[in-house]
Scaffold this motif. Structure first.
Motif, PDB file in Angstrom:
ATOM      1  N   ASP A  65       4.347  -3.658  -6.495  1.00 27.98           N
ATOM      2  CA  ASP A  65       5.173  -3.009  -6.524  1.00 27.98           C
ATOM      3  C   ASP A  65       6.988  -3.651  -7.176  1.00 27.98           C
ATOM      4  O   ASP A  65       6.709  -4.633  -8.017  1.00 27.98           O
ATOM      5  CB  ASP A  65       5.467  -3.716  -4.547  1.00 27.98           C
ATOM      6  CG  ASP A  65       4.696  -4.807  -4.145  1.00 27.98           C
ATOM      7  OD1 ASP A  65       5.728  -6.206  -5.346  1.00 27.98           O
ATOM      8  OD2 ASP A  65       5.078  -5.578  -3.314  1.00 27.98           O
ATOM      9  N   ASN A  66       7.791  -4.377  -6.814  1.00 31.27           N
ATOM     10  CA  ASN A  66       8.906  -4.575  -7.111  1.00 31.27           C
ATOM     11  C   ASN A  66       8.763  -6.390  -7.267  1.00 31.27           C
ATOM     12  O   ASN A  66      10.133  -6.466  -6.933  1.00 31.27           O
ATOM     13  CB  ASN A  66      10.047  -3.855  -6.543  1.00 31.27           C
ATOM     14  CG  ASN A  66      10.413  -2.764  -6.370  1.00 31.27           C
ATOM     15  OD1 ASN A  66       9.857  -2.379  -7.375  1.00 31.27           O
ATOM     16  ND2 ASN A  66      10.889  -2.091  -6.202  1.00 31.27           N
ATOM     17  N   ASP A  67       8.030  -6.319  -6.057  1.00 26.85           N
ATOM     18  CA  ASP A  67       8.774  -7.755  -5.628  1.00 26.85           C
ATOM     19  C   ASP A  67       6.802  -8.730  -6.129  1.00 26.85           C
ATOM     20  O   ASP A  67       6.745 -10.206  -5.296  1.00 26.85           O
ATOM     21  CB  ASP A  67       8.356  -8.302  -4.314  1.00 26.85           C
ATOM     22  CG  ASP A  67       9.932  -7.632  -3.516  1.00 26.85           C
ATOM     23  OD1 ASP A  67      10.541  -7.593  -4.241  1.00 26.85           O
ATOM     24  OD2 ASP A  67       9.519  -6.465  -2.655  1.00 26.85           O
ATOM     25  N   GLY A  68       6.421  -8.385  -7.236  1.00 28.99           N
ATOM     26  CA  GLY A  68       5.444  -9.540  -7.873  1.00 28.99           C
ATOM     27  C   GLY A  68       4.315  -9.287  -7.214  1.00 28.99           C
ATOM     28  O   GLY A  68       2.983 -10.162  -7.338  1.00 28.99           O
ATOM     29  N   HIS A  69       3.618  -7.887  -6.314  1.00 25.15           N
ATOM     30  CA  HIS A  69       2.159  -8.051  -5.098  1.00 25.15           C
ATOM     31  C   HIS A  69       1.263  -7.156  -6.618  1.00 25.15           C
ATOM     32  O   HIS A  69       1.497  -5.609  -6.521  1.00 25.15           O
ATOM     33  CB  HIS A  69       3.039  -7.751  -3.915  1.00 25.15           C
ATOM     34  CG  HIS A  69       3.273  -8.515  -2.924  1.00 25.15           C
ATOM     35  ND1 HIS A  69       4.626  -8.418  -2.585  1.00 25.15           N
ATOM     36  CD2 HIS A  69       3.331 -10.168  -3.385  1.00 25.15           C
ATOM     37  CE1 HIS A  69       5.004  -9.796  -2.004  1.00 25.15           C
ATOM     38  NE2 HIS A  69       4.041 -10.955  -1.828  1.00 25.15           N
ATOM     39  N   LEU A  70      -0.144  -7.545  -5.658  1.00 25.53           N
ATOM     40  CA  LEU A  70      -0.927  -6.498  -6.947  1.00 25.53           C
ATOM     41  C   LEU A  70      -1.099  -5.704  -5.376  1.00 25.53           C
ATOM     42  O   LEU A  70      -1.968  -6.877  -4.862  1.00 25.53           O
ATOM     43  CB  LEU A  70      -1.759  -7.307  -7.515  1.00 25.53           C
ATOM     44  CG  LEU A  70      -2.915  -6.300  -7.849  1.00 25.53           C
ATOM     45  CD1 LEU A  70      -3.135  -5.380  -8.461  1.00 25.53           C
ATOM     46  CD2 LEU A  70      -3.729  -6.980  -8.293  1.00 25.53           C
ATOM     47  N   TYR A  71      -1.682  -4.498  -5.544  1.00 30.99           N
ATOM     48  CA  TYR A  71      -1.937  -3.577  -4.155  1.00 30.99           C
ATOM     49  C   TYR A  71      -3.447  -2.997  -4.746  1.00 30.99           C
ATOM     50  O   TYR A  71      -3.449  -2.832  -5.279  1.00 30.99           O
ATOM     51  CB  TYR A  71      -1.589  -2.454  -3.375  1.00 30.99           C
ATOM     52  CG  TYR A  71      -0.428  -3.479  -2.811  1.00 30.99           C
ATOM     53  CD1 TYR A  71      -0.218  -3.486  -1.522  1.00 30.99           C
ATOM     54  CD2 TYR A  71       0.942  -3.230  -3.805  1.00 30.99           C
ATOM     55  CE1 TYR A  71       1.047  -4.263  -1.061  1.00 30.99           C
ATOM     56  CE2 TYR A  71       2.204  -4.106  -3.665  1.00 30.99           C
ATOM     57  CZ  TYR A  71       2.651  -4.421  -1.978  1.00 30.99           C
ATOM     58  OH  TYR A  71       3.241  -4.652  -1.376  1.00 30.99           O
ATOM     59  N   VAL A  72      -4.428  -3.431  -3.389  1.00 30.69           N
ATOM     60  CA  VAL A  72      -5.838  -2.894  -4.167  1.00 30.69           C
ATOM     61  C   VAL A  72      -6.391  -1.774  -3.331  1.00 30.69           C
ATOM     62  O   VAL A  72      -6.405  -2.338  -1.907  1.00 30.69           O
ATOM     63  CB  VAL A  72      -7.165  -3.863  -4.592  1.00 30.69           C
ATOM     64  CG1 VAL A  72      -8.173  -3.379  -5.621  1.00 30.69           C
ATOM     65  CG2 VAL A  72      -6.488  -4.896  -6.009  1.00 30.69           C
ATOM     66  N   ASN A  73      -7.547  -1.051  -3.915  1.00 29.49           N
ATOM     67  CA  ASN A  73      -7.695   0.194  -2.978  1.00 29.49           C
ATOM     68  C   ASN A  73      -9.487  -0.351  -2.404  1.00 29.49           C
ATOM     69  O   ASN A  73      -9.938  -0.826  -3.214  1.00 29.49           O
ATOM     70  CB  ASN A  73      -7.801   1.367  -3.153  1.00 29.49           C
ATOM     71  CG  ASN A  73      -8.786   2.126  -1.835  1.00 29.49           C
ATOM     72  OD1 ASN A  73      -8.716   2.780  -1.182  1.00 29.49           O
ATOM     73  ND2 ASN A  73     -10.079   2.525  -3.205  1.00 29.49           N
TER      74      ASN A  73
END
Length: 432
Positions: free
Chosen positions: A164-172
């Motif tokens: 995202d734009n705020d330094g987060h990683l998303y994982v399915n």
């Protein structure tokens, strides 16, 4: 003789003058020259061209394209003992001139973020610092382990990822079952309630994008739940919103033959294009979306009859619903200006292709487009690239010569597509 020469000269001057006038009246064109590597077998909208970047890099999954045009592709199987393909077009004709391999793991996730190439296996997320010295392949000794501790599972194990734009990683983290049945894929079996798989699976987890050495259970936040498997997840940076494509469950007519026909099974449940916010619950395994009725309904394993909503009333619904079983494996938002205006802010979706529609023909095996503005669909979805499978009728997935899997938009605004069968890679550009 002098008369003839004079007459010839005058006629020549008149012809030149006429040609000059005609040329000045012709409208200017910006059409790019068609590439020698163009693939005429793909069906595209008018004035688009698909260039074959590479023919056989290996069984390709997701793809990332660097700002300088270098291409990185995660592989499903090792190629020459390595799991990531790196490609470079040295002369600018769209065709890769250099192909190299690195990395010891296979997987799905692949994205570039803040100078790093992030990639995943089925249980871990890694990153490589991208070289700044003009090299194509990162130093393999520089690899860092970003997240580990995901559970081993035999199905739906792809760890696709986005930022995202705020330094987060998303994982399915897909669920390791069809519908959390007490007896897996057994006719008439009821579902486990509550479903224990939802504790660490069946959702999207959020992490710190820059921190190494994280674990799912120690550092991860469950961002959204009730998702059977979202191989395609993507953060829309301009809209500041996470989206996902969910694979719907299978085998309604096989598991509950008295309740569903083959024809109903072929279309249901829907494949869902979802807007995902923190804390959302999309209902799996208790619910599925029926695009024909336009609502979430209760799954038969939990007392559903194909129409009853019950606990599914009020569950999050999709932005767009597609026919069942087409296996959406990636999505990418289009914010470039190479393509015509209708494509800007819209989303491209790669449908890997179905297996669970028999005895009807299988569907999918194409790249679709959904027009969007301000985060909402503005029209019906349409097929953008067709005939990728190179077969008119597909009875089973192995009939397809190619299956679209990964998508990325390059720095020039072209759309890149990967193939999981032979590892063909296309670059789709606009000629108008």
């Amino acid at each position: 003789m002098r008369y003839l020469l004079t007459l010839t000269l005058l006629l020549g001057l008149i012809a030149c003058a006429n040609n000059t006038n005609v040329s000045e009246e012709l409208p200017e064109t910006t059409n790019a020259k068609s590439s020698r590597w163009s693939d005429p077998t793909l069906i595209l909208p008018d004035n688009f061209e698909a260039i074959v970047v590479a023919d056989a890099v290996g069984r390709a999954r997701h793809i990332a394209v660097r700002d300088n045009g270098d291409i990185y592709i995660q592989l499903q199987q090792l190629k020459d003992g390595k799991g990531i393909a790196a490609l470079r077009d040295n002369d600018g004709d769209g065709r890769a001139d250099t192909l190299a391999y690195f990395g010891e793991h296979t997987g799905t996730g692949m994205e570039i973020y803040k100078g790093y190439l992030y990639c995943s296996s089925t249980t871990e997320v890694f990153r490589y610092p991208l070289p700044e010295d003009g090299a194509l392949v990162p130093d393999e000794n520089s690899r860092e382990l970003v997240v580990s501790g995901f559970l081993q599972q035999g199905s739906h194990e792809a760890k696709s990822l986005t930022f995202d734009n705020d330094g987060h990683l998303y994982v399915n983290v897909g669920a390791p079952s069809n519908a959390c049945m007490k007896e897996a894929r057994t006719k008439g079996s009821t579902g486990m309630d509550p479903c224990p798989q939802l504790e660490w699976q069946g959702g999207i987890w959020q992490f710190d994008a820059m921190q190494a050495g994280q674990t799912q259970q120690g550092n991860g936040e469950r961002f959204a739940t009730g998702l059977r498997n979202c191989v395609g997840i993507q953060f829309n940076h301009e809209g500041n919103q996470l989206y996902a494509m969910q694979h719907g469950r299978d085998q309604l007519s096989y598991l509950f033959p008295g309740m569903y026909s083959y024809e109903q099974n072929a279309e249901l449940p829907s494949e869902e294009f979802l807007k995902v916010d923190n804390g959302d619950d999309f209902g799996w395994p208790y619910c599925y979306y029926d695009h024909k009725q336009g609502k979430k309904v209760l799954a038969p394993e939990y007392g559903g009859d194909g129409e009853k909503q019950g606990r599914c009333e009020g569950i999050e619904e999709p932005v767009v619903a597609f026919p069942g079983h087409m296996a959406p494996n990636d999505l990418v938002f289009y914010h470039s200006d190479q393509y015509p205006e209708k494509y800007r802010e819209g989303v491209f979706i790669a449908f890997h292709g179905s297996w669970n529609r028999a005895p009807l023909p299988q569907k999918g095996y194409f790249v679709a487009f959904v027009p969007m503005r301000n985060g909402s669909a503005t029209g019906d979805w349409e097929i953008f690239v067709d005939n990728i499978a190179a077969e008119t009728t597909i009875e089973k997935p192995k009939d397809a010569k190619h299956r679209p899997t990964g998508l990325a938009v390059g720095p020039d605004g072209s759309l890149y597509i990967t193939d999981s069968v032979e590892g063909k890679v296309w670059k789709v550009r606009y000629l108008g």
